[in-house]
Design a protein around this motif. Structure first.
Motif, PDB file in Angstrom:
ATOM      1  N   GLY A 290      -8.287  15.293   9.183  1.00  0.00           N
ATOM      2  CA  GLY A 290      -7.305  16.017   8.367  1.00  0.00           C
ATOM      3  C   GLY A 290      -7.915  17.122   7.521  1.00  0.00           C
ATOM      4  O   GLY A 290      -7.563  18.300   7.670  1.00  0.00           O
TER       5      GLY A 290
ATOM      6  N   SER B 183       0.387   9.327   6.075  1.00  0.00           N
ATOM      7  CA  SER B 183      -1.009   8.915   5.896  1.00  0.00           C
ATOM      8  C   SER B 183      -1.653   8.710   7.259  1.00  0.00           C
ATOM      9  O   SER B 183      -1.101   9.105   8.282  1.00  0.00           O
ATOM     10  N   GLY B 184      -2.817   8.055   7.254  1.00  0.00           N
ATOM     11  CA  GLY B 184      -3.517   7.816   8.514  1.00  0.00           C
ATOM     12  C   GLY B 184      -2.799   6.773   9.362  1.00  0.00           C
ATOM     13  O   GLY B 184      -2.893   6.781  10.581  1.00  0.00           O
ATOM     14  N   GLY B 185      -2.068   5.892   8.721  1.00  0.00           N
ATOM     15  CA  GLY B 185      -1.413   4.806   9.460  1.00  0.00           C
ATOM     16  C   GLY B 185       0.105   4.876   9.440  1.00  0.00           C
ATOM     17  O   GLY B 185       0.770   4.122  10.162  1.00  0.00           O
TER      18      GLY B 185
ATOM     19  N   GLY C 112      -1.406  11.512  10.170  1.00  0.00           N
ATOM     20  CA  GLY C 112      -2.857  11.572   9.916  1.00  0.00           C
ATOM     21  C   GLY C 112      -3.660  11.220  11.160  1.00  0.00           C
ATOM     22  O   GLY C 112      -4.719  11.804  11.423  1.00  0.00           O
TER      23      GLY C 112
ATOM     24  N   HIS D   5       1.230   4.517  -2.518  1.00  0.00           N
ATOM     25  CA  HIS D   5       1.187   5.963  -2.228  1.00  0.00           C
ATOM     26  C   HIS D   5       2.379   6.671  -2.884  1.00  0.00           C
ATOM     27  O   HIS D   5       2.223   7.716  -3.507  1.00  0.00           O
TER      28      HIS D   5
ATOM     29  N   GLY E  69      -2.386  10.481   2.504  1.00  0.00           N
ATOM     30  CA  GLY E  69      -3.515  11.391   2.721  1.00  0.00           C
ATOM     31  C   GLY E  69      -3.112  12.766   3.232  1.00  0.00           C
ATOM     32  O   GLY E  69      -3.625  13.789   2.763  1.00  0.00           O
ATOM     33  N   VAL E  70      -2.166  12.822   4.174  1.00  0.00           N
ATOM     34  CA  VAL E  70      -1.769  14.106   4.756  1.00  0.00           C
ATOM     35  C   VAL E  70      -1.024  14.972   3.722  1.00  0.00           C
ATOM     36  O   VAL E  70      -0.965  16.195   3.854  1.00  0.00           O
TER      37      VAL E  70
ATOM     38  N   ASP F   1      -7.507  21.198   8.079  1.00  0.00           N
ATOM     39  CA  ASP F   1      -6.948  21.956   6.948  1.00  0.00           C
ATOM     40  C   ASP F   1      -7.853  23.162   6.649  1.00  0.00           C
ATOM     41  O   ASP F   1      -7.387  24.309   6.530  1.00  0.00           O
TER      42      ASP F   1
ATOM     43  N   THR G 295      -4.914  10.623  -1.196  1.00  0.00           N
ATOM     44  CA  THR G 295      -5.702   9.739  -0.339  1.00  0.00           C
ATOM     45  C   THR G 295      -5.875   8.405  -1.067  1.00  0.00           C
ATOM     46  O   THR G 295      -5.542   8.279  -2.256  1.00  0.00           O
ATOM     47  N   ASP G 296      -6.396   7.398  -0.349  1.00  0.00           N
ATOM     48  CA  ASP G 296      -6.412   6.044  -0.907  1.00  0.00           C
ATOM     49  C   ASP G 296      -7.165   5.960  -2.245  1.00  0.00           C
ATOM     50  O   ASP G 296      -8.269   6.479  -2.385  1.00  0.00           O
TER      51      ASP G 296
ATOM     52  N   ASP H 217      -6.492  13.352  13.051  1.00  0.00           N
ATOM     53  CA  ASP H 217      -7.824  12.814  13.346  1.00  0.00           C
ATOM     54  C   ASP H 217      -8.155  12.934  14.837  1.00  0.00           C
ATOM     55  O   ASP H 217      -9.274  13.281  15.204  1.00  0.00           O
TER      56      ASP H 217
ATOM     57  N   SER I 193      -2.085  15.806   1.071  1.00  0.00           N
ATOM     58  CA  SER I 193      -3.034  16.711   0.409  1.00  0.00           C
ATOM     59  C   SER I 193      -3.253  17.969   1.255  1.00  0.00           C
ATOM     60  O   SER I 193      -3.978  18.869   0.844  1.00  0.00           O
ATOM     61  N   ASN I 194      -2.615  18.041   2.420  1.00  0.00           N
ATOM     62  CA  ASN I 194      -2.788  19.211   3.291  1.00  0.00           C
ATOM     63  C   ASN I 194      -2.218  20.477   2.632  1.00  0.00           C
ATOM     64  O   ASN I 194      -1.048  20.519   2.248  1.00  0.00           O
TER      65      ASN I 194
ATOM     66  N   HIS J  35       0.815  -1.228   0.000  1.00  0.00           N
ATOM     67  CA  HIS J  35       0.000   0.000   0.000  1.00  0.00           C
ATOM     68  C   HIS J  35       0.851   1.283   0.000  1.00  0.00           C
ATOM     69  O   HIS J  35       0.549   2.240  -0.726  1.00  0.00           O
TER      70      HIS J  35
HETATM   71  O1  KG4 Z   1      -3.525   7.745   2.800  1.00  0.00           O
HETATM   72  P1  KG4 Z   1      -4.855   7.769   3.435  1.00  0.00           P
HETATM   73  O2  KG4 Z   1      -6.063   8.062   2.588  1.00  0.00           O
HETATM   74  O3  KG4 Z   1      -5.153   6.423   4.185  1.00  0.00           O
HETATM   75  C1  KG4 Z   1      -4.173   5.692   4.845  1.00  0.00           C
HETATM   76  O4  KG4 Z   1      -3.438   4.932   4.160  1.00  0.00           O
HETATM   77  O5  KG4 Z   1      -4.082   5.882   6.074  1.00  0.00           O
HETATM   78  O6  KG4 Z   1      -4.751   8.835   4.624  1.00  0.00           O
HETATM   79  C2  KG4 Z   1      -5.830   9.155   5.431  1.00  0.00           C
HETATM   80  C3  KG4 Z   1      -5.344  10.171   6.420  1.00  0.00           C
HETATM   81  C4  KG4 Z   1      -6.392  10.512   7.487  1.00  0.00           C
HETATM   82  O7  KG4 Z   1      -5.762  10.494   8.756  1.00  0.00           O
HETATM   83  C5  KG4 Z   1      -6.830  11.914   7.112  1.00  0.00           C
HETATM   84  O8  KG4 Z   1      -7.265  12.690   8.213  1.00  0.00           O
HETATM   85  C6  KG4 Z   1      -5.564  12.478   6.495  1.00  0.00           C
HETATM   86  O9  KG4 Z   1      -5.021  11.411   5.758  1.00  0.00           O
HETATM   87  N1  KG4 Z   1      -5.837  13.603   5.598  1.00  0.00           N
HETATM   88  C7  KG4 Z   1      -5.391  14.856   5.813  1.00  0.00           C
HETATM   89  C8  KG4 Z   1      -5.927  15.654   4.778  1.00  0.00           C
HETATM   90  N2  KG4 Z   1      -6.672  14.850   3.964  1.00  0.00           N
HETATM   91  C9  KG4 Z   1      -6.602  13.585   4.481  1.00  0.00           C
HETATM   92  N3  KG4 Z   1      -4.599  15.349   6.792  1.00  0.00           N
HETATM   93  C10 KG4 Z   1      -4.321  16.664   6.748  1.00  0.00           C
HETATM   94  N4  KG4 Z   1      -4.818  17.507   5.805  1.00  0.00           N
HETATM   95  C11 KG4 Z   1      -5.606  17.049   4.803  1.00  0.00           C
HETATM   96  N5  KG4 Z   1      -6.073  17.872   3.871  1.00  0.00           N
END
Ligand code: KG4
Ligand code: ZN
Length: 344
Positions: A188, A144-146, A171, A123, A278-279, A192, A309-310, A175, A281-282, A119
């Motif tokens: 996230g 990312s979230g993890g 991430g 990314h 995911g982060v 933002d 994001t995923d 959250d 994209s901040n 995964h």
């Molecule tokens: O990569 P992802 O979609 O899933 C994983 O593989 O974890 O990341 C999701 C994470 C979540 O914690 C979400 O809150 C964060 O990415 N996220 C952001 C933004 N968009 C998604 N964090 C900060 N700013 C953002 N714009």
């Protein structure tokens, strides 16, 4: 070994590691013919976070429809595919299993080769899609979230991990803090957005350093500092400005991510830097990294937010580079929830 005989390689990619059921058709690793994402965010918002059992059930409900839609949107038939790429880890085991089982069934029924994809490698590979000129080596920040990793991408599929988080992923911190200040899930994007109305210098939150490992991250102290700040405001009867807390927290995360990243790029003597997850994209992180890279003559690469994001297009990109190296998975491919980067 790269097969120079074969010209076009078209891959059907499947991603179900967390809360998005996704399928895509990708040509030659960089050209996205379709990218279908069925998000479960609304469903999990009710519970304030991803509920694994609900995620698995929803994936089962959606997977066939999403795969068919991806083929239709690409105007392709299954027989046009050279490989089926699927995320097999890391992620939620029950969620991963749905994608892995679907991919194995499609591969078995059609005879089309199966390629298991990491995964995080997906990314990172999202950067190849919109940056046709990007080739390894480069440094990549994966947030990312993890996961929070600083990685040297030495070659396609070859990684050296410089640093990782000691506790919460970036991430995850977004959250948790969003929940604490009443913004809810997913944190996230909400932090933002609300940060744009706040003062990032209003509250001085800590920028954690890990003493014995310069590239490692730690975000749990920052999260605790936010919680302590909220508690002390409550005890003193001070009204909390949600936007100021969000903006100050975000700045603390961004400062650390930028500092570590730039130091890594410079110490590795690289001229190219990419972000993923995911982060990535901040908007504040992207802006700060853009500026830091511009000032130092470093080329900065970042996927569009929808590819941060995923999604399955990134799995198709990573799957392509595995496929042309000759990587094939057997029908014993299993979900590996804690799969490490660089392992197969
Ligand atoms: O990569 P992802 O979609 O899933 C994983 O593989 O974890 O990341 C999701 C994470 C979540 O914690 C979400 O809150 C964060 O990415 N996220 C952001 C933004 N968009 C998604 N964090 C900060 N700013 C953002 N714009
Ligand atoms: Zn992800």
């Amino acid at each position: 070994m790269i097969d120079m005989e074969q010209t076009d390689v078209t891959i059907l990619a499947i991603e179900t590691s967390c809360d998005e059921t996704a399928a895509a058709v990708v040509r030659n690793g960089r050209e996205v013919l379709s990218n279908i994402i069925s998000s479960q965010i609304d469903l999990h918002t009710l519970y304030g976070g991803v509920v694994p059992e609900i995620a698995s059930r929803k994936h089962i409900e959606k997977i066939n429809q999403v795969v068919l839609e991806a083929l239709q949107a690409a105007d392709k038939k299954l027989q046009d595919m050279d490989a089926i790429a699927v995320t097999y880890g890391p992620g939620l085991v029950g969620a991963l299993l749905v994608g892995v089982s679907a991919a194995k069934a499609i591969s078995f029924a059609s005879g089309i080769p199966l390629v298991g994809v990491h995964h995080i490698e997906g990314h990172i590979s999202a950067n190849y899609i919109e940056n046709r000129d990007l080739e390894p080596p480069f440094v990549c920040l994966v947030v990312s979230g993890g996961h929070s990793h600083l990685v040297v991408v030495k070659d396609y599929g070859e990684y050296e991990i410089l640093g990782r988080t000691r506790d919460d992923a970036a991430g995850e911190a977004f959250d948790k803090v969003a929940r604490a200040i009443g913004l809810g899930y997913p944190g996230g994007p909400k932090i933002d957005k609300v940060s744009k109305e706040g003062n990032p210098l209003a509250i001085q939150f800590p920028r954690a350093k890990v003493a014995d490992a310069v590239y490692d991250f730690s975000f749990s102290g920052l999260k605790s500092a936010v919680l302590n700040y909220l508690n002390s405001c409550e005890m003193k009867g001070i009204e909390v400005c949600q936007a100021d807390v969000a903006a100050s927290f975000q700045k603390a995360v961004v400062d650390v991510l930028v500092e570590h990243s730039i130091q890594a790029v410079q110490e590795c003597g690289m001229k190219k830097f990419a972000i993923a997850g995911g982060v990535a994209s901040n908007s504040s992180l992207r802006g700060a990294l853009e500026e830091a890279c511009r000032e130092r003559g470093i080329a900065f690469y970042h996927p569009s937010p929808i590819l941060c994001t995923d999604n399955a297009a990134m799995i198709g990109a990573a799957g392509y580079y595995e496929y042309i190296k000759g990587v094939r998975s057997g029908y014993d491919l299993n979900a590996v929830p804690n799969l490490k980067l660089g392992e197969r």
